[in-house]
Design a protein around this motif. Sequence first.
Motif, PDB file in Angstrom:
ATOM      1  N   THR A 208       0.948  -1.201  -0.025  1.00  0.00           N
ATOM      2  CA  THR A 208       0.110   0.070   0.173  1.00  0.00           C
ATOM      3  C   THR A 208       0.858   1.283   0.011  1.00  0.00           C
ATOM      4  O   THR A 208       1.969   1.160   0.490  1.00  0.00           O
TER       5      THR A 208
ATOM      6  N   ALA B 159      -0.010   5.528   0.968  1.00  0.00           N
ATOM      7  CA  ALA B 159      -0.999   6.570   1.156  1.00  0.00           C
ATOM      8  C   ALA B 159      -0.121   7.867   1.246  1.00  0.00           C
ATOM      9  O   ALA B 159      -0.481   8.765   1.721  1.00  0.00           O
TER      10      ALA B 159
ATOM     11  N   TRP C  19       0.841  11.422   0.231  1.00  0.00           N
ATOM     12  CA  TRP C  19      -0.233  12.433  -0.309  1.00  0.00           C
ATOM     13  C   TRP C  19       0.212  12.962  -1.419  1.00  0.00           C
ATOM     14  O   TRP C  19       1.443  12.949  -1.795  1.00  0.00           O
TER      15      TRP C  19
ATOM     16  N   HIS D 141      -0.311   1.557   5.116  1.00  0.00           N
ATOM     17  CA  HIS D 141      -1.512   2.409   5.741  1.00  0.00           C
ATOM     18  C   HIS D 141      -2.483   1.295   5.636  1.00  0.00           C
ATOM     19  O   HIS D 141      -2.713   0.395   4.932  1.00  0.00           O
TER      20      HIS D 141
ATOM     21  N   HIS E 169      -6.990   1.254   7.282  1.00  0.00           N
ATOM     22  CA  HIS E 169      -7.945   1.946   8.103  1.00  0.00           C
ATOM     23  C   HIS E 169      -8.780   0.833   8.702  1.00  0.00           C
ATOM     24  O   HIS E 169      -8.470  -0.364   8.434  1.00  0.00           O
TER      25      HIS E 169
ATOM     26  N   LYS F  29      -6.657   4.401  12.045  1.00  0.00           N
ATOM     27  CA  LYS F  29      -5.659   4.138  10.969  1.00  0.00           C
ATOM     28  C   LYS F  29      -4.523   3.633  11.545  1.00  0.00           C
ATOM     29  O   LYS F  29      -3.918   4.170  12.509  1.00  0.00           O
TER      30      LYS F  29
ATOM     31  N   ASP G 123      -4.889  17.246  -1.255  1.00  0.00           N
ATOM     32  CA  ASP G 123      -4.989  16.722  -0.119  1.00  0.00           C
ATOM     33  C   ASP G 123      -5.082  17.685   1.101  1.00  0.00           C
ATOM     34  O   ASP G 123      -4.882  17.219   2.453  1.00  0.00           O
TER      35      ASP G 123
END
Length: 252
Positions: A46, A48, A50, A62, A64, A100, A163
């Motif tokens: 993954t 994440a 920005w 990352h 959730h 998270k 973002d």
Amino acid sequence: MTMLTPDQIHAYRRDGYLHLRGLFSPEEAAAYRAEVHAIAEGQGPTDATWESVKDGATRLIHCHDVQFRSAAFTRLLLDPRVTGTAQSIIGPNVQLHHTKMFVKPPEQGSPFPMHQDHPYFPHRDHSLIAMIFHFDDAPEERGCLRVYPGSHALGPLPAVGADHHLAKDRFPLAGATPLPAKAGDMIVFSYLLAHGSGLNRSDEARTTLLVQLRDPADVQLNDRHASRGQGMMLAGVDPTATPFRFAWDAAA
């Protein structure tokens, strides 16, 4: 139950954050760290990072809703050290907004531009708080949290770009106060606090869990950033609860 002293609550109100050192033992932190890295390994790659800092050279692992991946984090959400701290700031009723996890990989862990959390899920009464749990040491070279103390008192600020970061000329990352932390530390802050974090330049990962909490009587002003666990009561009761209906009646 409340956890914080009057002096700690005063410091939080003044600065917009509070650094609680040694809230968890090194052994507890190590066990949670192992859970985070097991989730990361099981879910696959993954990133994440920005958009405003994405250059292909760094990465941010990352996930959730980690309490749906590991029961260890369900237990953590209900730990009296967590709920008591939240009650000291929010009040007797504490509701989960989301969770998270973040891992900044060694030598390439992405930074976070300075930002407020408010633009992503604005609330009427600004009751939201964030808790960052540190599961390994986070010195400056690992990209520790950086903040502008007292910036929460400015209220919602204009956000920039896709973002929603803060203007770099007004809130440069380099000008923020670094908050190096040890494994087992927790930093709690207002979702209006200007905060970010630097690049992980070290040869060790930086492993954290972010938990966002609110007063259930507060009203979210948009429907973004929904999560599977949103609305779960961690302390007290939900005074806004509607009359009970069977799930199959609601579906009908």
